[in-house]
Design an enzyme around this catalytic site. Structure first.
Site, PDB file in Angstrom:
ATOM      1  N   TYR A   7      36.853  46.476  47.835  1.00  0.00           N
ATOM      2  CA  TYR A   7      36.861  45.079  47.342  1.00  0.00           C
ATOM      3  C   TYR A   7      38.379  44.758  48.022  1.00  0.00           C
ATOM      4  O   TYR A   7      38.669  43.951  49.018  1.00  0.00           O
ATOM      5  CB  TYR A   7      36.962  45.145  46.218  1.00  0.00           C
TER       6      TYR A   7
ATOM      7  N   LYS B  70      39.573  41.560  50.710  1.00  0.00           N
ATOM      8  CA  LYS B  70      40.517  40.399  50.920  1.00  0.00           C
ATOM      9  C   LYS B  70      41.648  40.594  51.718  1.00  0.00           C
ATOM     10  O   LYS B  70      42.402  39.577  52.688  1.00  0.00           O
ATOM     11  CB  LYS B  70      40.874  41.163  49.132  1.00  0.00           C
TER      12      LYS B  70
ATOM     13  N   ILE C 277      36.269  30.151  38.054  1.00  0.00           N
ATOM     14  CA  ILE C 277      37.510  29.242  38.588  1.00  0.00           C
ATOM     15  C   ILE C 277      36.779  28.875  39.183  1.00  0.00           C
ATOM     16  O   ILE C 277      37.836  27.864  39.571  1.00  0.00           O
ATOM     17  CB  ILE C 277      38.202  30.598  39.567  1.00  0.00           C
TER      18      ILE C 277
ATOM     19  N   THR D 196      37.276  36.258  33.104  1.00  0.00           N
ATOM     20  CA  THR D 196      36.186  35.381  33.330  1.00  0.00           C
ATOM     21  C   THR D 196      34.856  37.011  33.677  1.00  0.00           C
ATOM     22  O   THR D 196      35.583  37.717  33.340  1.00  0.00           O
ATOM     23  CB  THR D 196      35.948  35.082  35.355  1.00  0.00           C
TER      24      THR D 196
END
Length: 289
Positions: free
Chosen positions: A166, A170, A15, A204
Site C-alpha cells: 500500500y 501511494k 470520500i 469510512t
C-alpha cells in the site's frame, strides 16, 4: 464558478461519493464511477435528488483490470468531447497475503497505481481540449511508511507485506504524478496540471474488511479514533478540483489544502523514471486509443 466536467473514480461510496455530491452542488457535470451497475445507478439518482443537479452521469468498470479501464475510457470518449477534471480517487488496501488480478498483476499496484496511470494516459487527449484541465491523484501519507522500495521487484513477488504494497503504491503514485507534470510541460500541454494529495485518515469502511493480521488490524482500528469525517477528507480534493489558487500549480503534493513535501527518503529522479517506465511498460498493451 464556471461549470466543469469532472470524472471521479471510486465515487459510489466513501470520500469519492462525498466529493461527487459536493461538486454536484456547485453545479458541475459530474461523472461518477463504480464497479457495480446497480449501485452506480442508485448513487447517480441519489446525487441528482439531493443536489438538484441533473448533470450527473455514471460509468462502470472493474479498475483491477486494465482491459476494463481501457474499455471505460473508450466509452467515456465516445460520450464526452472534453474533460476538465480527472480525479483518480479509487484505491484500496488488501490483506496479509499477496493476491493477483486476472491479468496477473499484484492487486494493490493494479488498483492504486497502474489503473490511474492508464486511465490518465487514455484521457489525455480530451483533457487537452479543456482550457485548464486538472489531474488529481489521491495518494496517502502512508507513502512515508512504505519501507525500502525494491525497484527490481515493484510488484513484491518476493517480500510482500500489505504495508509495503500500500505505502509503495501511494509513493509511486506521487512520483508518476510529478513525472507526468514535467512531461506535460515538455510536450506543450501547458493547459493541464497534475497534482497528488493526502486526504487524511478517513472514517469510512476503507481497508476494514481485509484480514491484515492481528497487530495491523488492531492498529487500523485504533487509527479510526483519530480519523476525520469523509466530508473533511474530501475538502482537499474539492479544493484542488475547483480553486483558482491552484490554477497554475503542477507536480505538487498537497495536504490540508496546502503544498506539502512528500517523504524524500527514497526519491531520486532516476528512481522516479524507473517507476514511470515500468508503469508505461505495464500499460502499453492497453494504450491503443
Amino acid at each position: 464558478m464556471e461549470s466543469k466536467t469532472i470524472l471521479i473514480t471510486g465515487s459510489t461510496d466513501g470520500i469519492g461519493k462525498v466529493t461527487a455530491k459536493a461538486l454536484a452542488k456547485q453545479g458541475h457535470t459530474v461523472i461518477i464511477h463504480g464497479r457495480n451497475l446497480n449501485k452506480a445507478k442508485t448513487v447517480c439518482a441519489e446525487i441528482k435528488s439531493e443536489t438538484g443537479n441533473e448533470k450527473i452521469d455514471f460509468v462502470v468498470a472493474d479498475l483491477f483490470l486494465l482491459a476494463d479501464v481501457q474499455r471505460m475510457a473508450g466509452d467515456f470518449k465516445k460520450k464526452y468531447e472534453r474533460l476538465d477534471v480527472l480525479i483518480n480517487n479509487a484505491g484500496a488496501m488488501f490483506g496479509k497475503d499477496r493476491e493477483t488480478t486476472k491479468e496477473g498483476l499484484e492487486k494493490t499496484m493494479a488498483l492504486n497505481l497502474f489503473s490511474p496511470f492508464l486511465l490518465t494516459q487514455l484521457l489525455l487527449e480530451i483533457l487537452a481540449k479543456s482550457p485548464a484541465a486538472r489531474i488529481i491523484n489521491v495518494s496517502s501519507s502512508a507513502h512515508a511508511m512504505s519501507g525500502v522500495p525494491n525497484l527490481n521487484d515493484i510488484q513484491l513477488t518476493k517480500n510482500y507485506s500489505l504495508g509495503s504494497a500500500y505505502g509503495q503504491s501511494k509513493l509511486y503514485l506521487i512520483w508518476v504524478t510529478q513525472y507526468l507534470a514535467e512531461e506535460l510541460k515538455k510536450t506543450g500541454f501547458n493547459n493541464i496540471t497534475a497534482n497528488s494529495l493526502h486526504p487524511g485518515t478517513i472514517k469510512t469502511e476503507f481497508g476494514q474488511n481485509a484480514d491484515k493480521g492481528f497487530i495491523i488490524n488492531l492498529l487500523f482500528k485504533l487509527s479510526m479514533l483519530f480519523a476525520v469525517t469523509p466530508e473533511q477528507g474530501a475538502e482537499n480534493t474539492i479544493y484542488l478540483a475547483t480553486s483558482k489558487d491552484v490554477e497554475n500549480i503542477t507536480g505538487r503534493y498537497f495536504a490540508n489544502k496546502k503544498v506539502a513535501k512528500p517523504n524524500p527518503k527514497y526519491y531520486s529522479a532516476e528512481n522516479e523514471k524507473i517507476i514511470w517506465d515500468y508503469c508505461m511498460q505495464i500499460v502499453q498493451p492497453y494504450l491503443n486509443r
